[in-house]
Design a protein around this motif. Structure first.
Motif, PDB file in Angstrom:
ATOM      1  N   THR A  50       0.839  -1.202   0.000  1.00  0.00           N
ATOM      2  CA  THR A  50       0.000   0.000   0.000  1.00  0.00           C
ATOM      3  C   THR A  50       0.875   1.253   0.000  1.00  0.00           C
ATOM      4  OG1 THR A  50      -1.723  -1.183   1.179  1.00  0.00           O
ATOM      5  CG2 THR A  50      -1.835   1.212   1.240  1.00  0.00           C
ATOM      6  N   GLY A  51       1.937   1.249   0.804  1.00  0.00           N
ATOM      7  CA  GLY A  51       2.845   2.393   0.820  1.00  0.00           C
ATOM      8  C   GLY A  51       3.526   2.595  -0.520  1.00  0.00           C
ATOM      9  N   LEU A  52       3.922   1.505  -1.159  1.00  0.00           N
ATOM     10  CA  LEU A  52       4.564   1.599  -2.469  1.00  0.00           C
ATOM     11  C   LEU A  52       3.608   2.158  -3.510  1.00  0.00           C
ATOM     12  CD1 LEU A  52       7.017   0.989  -4.279  1.00  0.00           C
ATOM     13  CD2 LEU A  52       6.053  -1.291  -4.615  1.00  0.00           C
ATOM     14  N   MET A  53       2.366   1.694  -3.508  1.00  0.00           N
ATOM     15  CA  MET A  53       1.381   2.190  -4.473  1.00  0.00           C
ATOM     16  C   MET A  53       1.056   3.659  -4.223  1.00  0.00           C
ATOM     17  SD  MET A  53       0.680  -0.084  -6.718  1.00  0.00           S
ATOM     18  CE  MET A  53       2.427  -0.430  -6.660  1.00  0.00           C
ATOM     19  N   THR A  54       1.011   4.061  -2.960  1.00  0.00           N
ATOM     20  CA  THR A  54       0.775   5.464  -2.629  1.00  0.00           C
ATOM     21  C   THR A  54       1.925   6.326  -3.135  1.00  0.00           C
ATOM     22  OG1 THR A  54      -0.481   4.796  -0.685  1.00  0.00           O
ATOM     23  CG2 THR A  54       0.322   7.072  -0.728  1.00  0.00           C
ATOM     24  N   LEU A  55       3.135   5.851  -2.927  1.00  0.00           N
ATOM     25  CA  LEU A  55       4.317   6.570  -3.411  1.00  0.00           C
ATOM     26  C   LEU A  55       4.301   6.664  -4.932  1.00  0.00           C
ATOM     27  CD1 LEU A  55       7.036   7.861  -2.627  1.00  0.00           C
ATOM     28  CD2 LEU A  55       8.051   5.589  -2.841  1.00  0.00           C
ATOM     29  N   TRP A  56       3.965   5.553  -5.581  1.00  0.00           N
ATOM     30  CA  TRP A  56       3.925   5.548  -7.040  1.00  0.00           C
ATOM     31  C   TRP A  56       2.863   6.511  -7.560  1.00  0.00           C
ATOM     32  CZ3 TRP A  56       0.164   4.366 -10.609  1.00  0.00           C
ATOM     33  CH2 TRP A  56       0.593   4.262 -11.931  1.00  0.00           C
ATOM     34  N   ALA A  57       1.686   6.527  -6.924  1.00  0.00           N
ATOM     35  CA  ALA A  57       0.618   7.432  -7.358  1.00  0.00           C
ATOM     36  C   ALA A  57       1.037   8.887  -7.187  1.00  0.00           C
ATOM     37  CB  ALA A  57      -0.662   7.144  -6.577  1.00  0.00           C
ATOM     38  N   ALA A  59       4.135  10.025  -7.282  1.00  0.00           N
ATOM     39  CA  ALA A  59       5.140  10.311  -8.304  1.00  0.00           C
ATOM     40  C   ALA A  59       4.488  10.513  -9.667  1.00  0.00           C
ATOM     41  CB  ALA A  59       6.166   9.184  -8.360  1.00  0.00           C
ATOM     42  N   ALA A  60       3.489   9.689  -9.982  1.00  0.00           N
ATOM     43  CA  ALA A  60       2.800   9.833 -11.255  1.00  0.00           C
ATOM     44  C   ALA A  60       2.059  11.167 -11.333  1.00  0.00           C
ATOM     45  CB  ALA A  60       1.827   8.670 -11.457  1.00  0.00           C
ATOM     46  N   THR A  61       1.424  11.565 -10.244  1.00  0.00           N
ATOM     47  CA  THR A  61       0.723  12.847 -10.207  1.00  0.00           C
ATOM     48  C   THR A  61       1.691  14.007 -10.393  1.00  0.00           C
ATOM     49  OG1 THR A  61      -0.944  11.903  -8.749  1.00  0.00           O
ATOM     50  CG2 THR A  61      -0.801  14.308  -8.812  1.00  0.00           C
ATOM     51  N   ALA A  62       2.846  13.927  -9.732  1.00  0.00           N
ATOM     52  CA  ALA A  62       3.854  14.978  -9.879  1.00  0.00           C
ATOM     53  C   ALA A  62       4.392  15.028 -11.304  1.00  0.00           C
ATOM     54  CB  ALA A  62       4.988  14.750  -8.887  1.00  0.00           C
ATOM     55  N   ALA A  63       4.603  13.868 -11.916  1.00  0.00           N
ATOM     56  CA  ALA A  63       5.114  13.830 -13.287  1.00  0.00           C
ATOM     57  C   ALA A  63       4.111  14.432 -14.262  1.00  0.00           C
ATOM     58  CB  ALA A  63       5.440  12.391 -13.678  1.00  0.00           C
ATOM     59  N   ILE A  64       2.831  14.135 -14.057  1.00  0.00           N
ATOM     60  CA  ILE A  64       1.806  14.706 -14.928  1.00  0.00           C
ATOM     61  C   ILE A  64       1.746  16.218 -14.760  1.00  0.00           C
ATOM     62  CG2 ILE A  64      -0.692  14.840 -15.311  1.00  0.00           C
ATOM     63  CD1 ILE A  64      -0.763  11.817 -14.680  1.00  0.00           C
ATOM     64  N   GLY A  65       1.822  16.684 -13.521  1.00  0.00           N
ATOM     65  CA  GLY A  65       1.813  18.131 -13.280  1.00  0.00           C
ATOM     66  C   GLY A  65       3.011  18.818 -13.910  1.00  0.00           C
ATOM     67  N   ALA A  66       4.179  18.187 -13.811  1.00  0.00           N
ATOM     68  CA  ALA A  66       5.381  18.767 -14.424  1.00  0.00           C
ATOM     69  C   ALA A  66       5.259  18.797 -15.938  1.00  0.00           C
ATOM     70  CB  ALA A  66       6.610  17.976 -14.002  1.00  0.00           C
TER      71      ALA A  66
END
Length: 127
Positions: A50-57, A59-66
């Protein structure tokens, strides 16, 4: 034809490759099903996953924003490998349809004015 002696045992034919492959696949699936079932029962594994998936989500949100922020700006122009600057980008192609669009806008305005006059006067055959 040879005579089989009392000490000879009947030798079974080895399984063909397709049978061995099917057995291997069945064993592999059984192994992973048991592993996944064990992991699902493990509280620490679930928390870590769960922690890994939260971290991945995140990171994906930050990448999309960037990526969205970068798309709003002109792309960075890097110099060539030898250090010389790159030429400026080519000018945009002229708008060949600009005059036609302007004529259409004028014609639409004329027609709207005529329609307004007809509505105001009651139109042809009106009261």
């Amino acid at each position: 034809m040879t005579d089989a002696g009392p000490g000879d045992k009947h030798k079974a034919e080895p399984p063909d490759a397709e049978t061995r492959l099917a057995d291997l696949a069945r064993d592999w699936i059984t192994l992973w099903q048991s592993e996944l079932a064990a992991m699902a029962q493990d509280r620490e594994w679930r928390e870590a996953w769960t922690g890994l998936m939260t971290l991945w989500a995140g990171a994906a949100t930050a990448a999309i924003g960037a990526a969205e922020a970068m798309s709003r700006h002109e792309p960075h122009r890097r110099p060539r490998a030898d250090g010389t600057p790159r030429p400026p980008p080519a000018a945009a192609a002229p708008d060949a349809g600009g005059d036609a669009v302007e004529r259409l806008h004028r014609r639409i305005a004329e027609l709207e004015a005529r329609l307004a006059a007809l509505e105001r006067d009651g139109g042809p055959g009106g009261p």
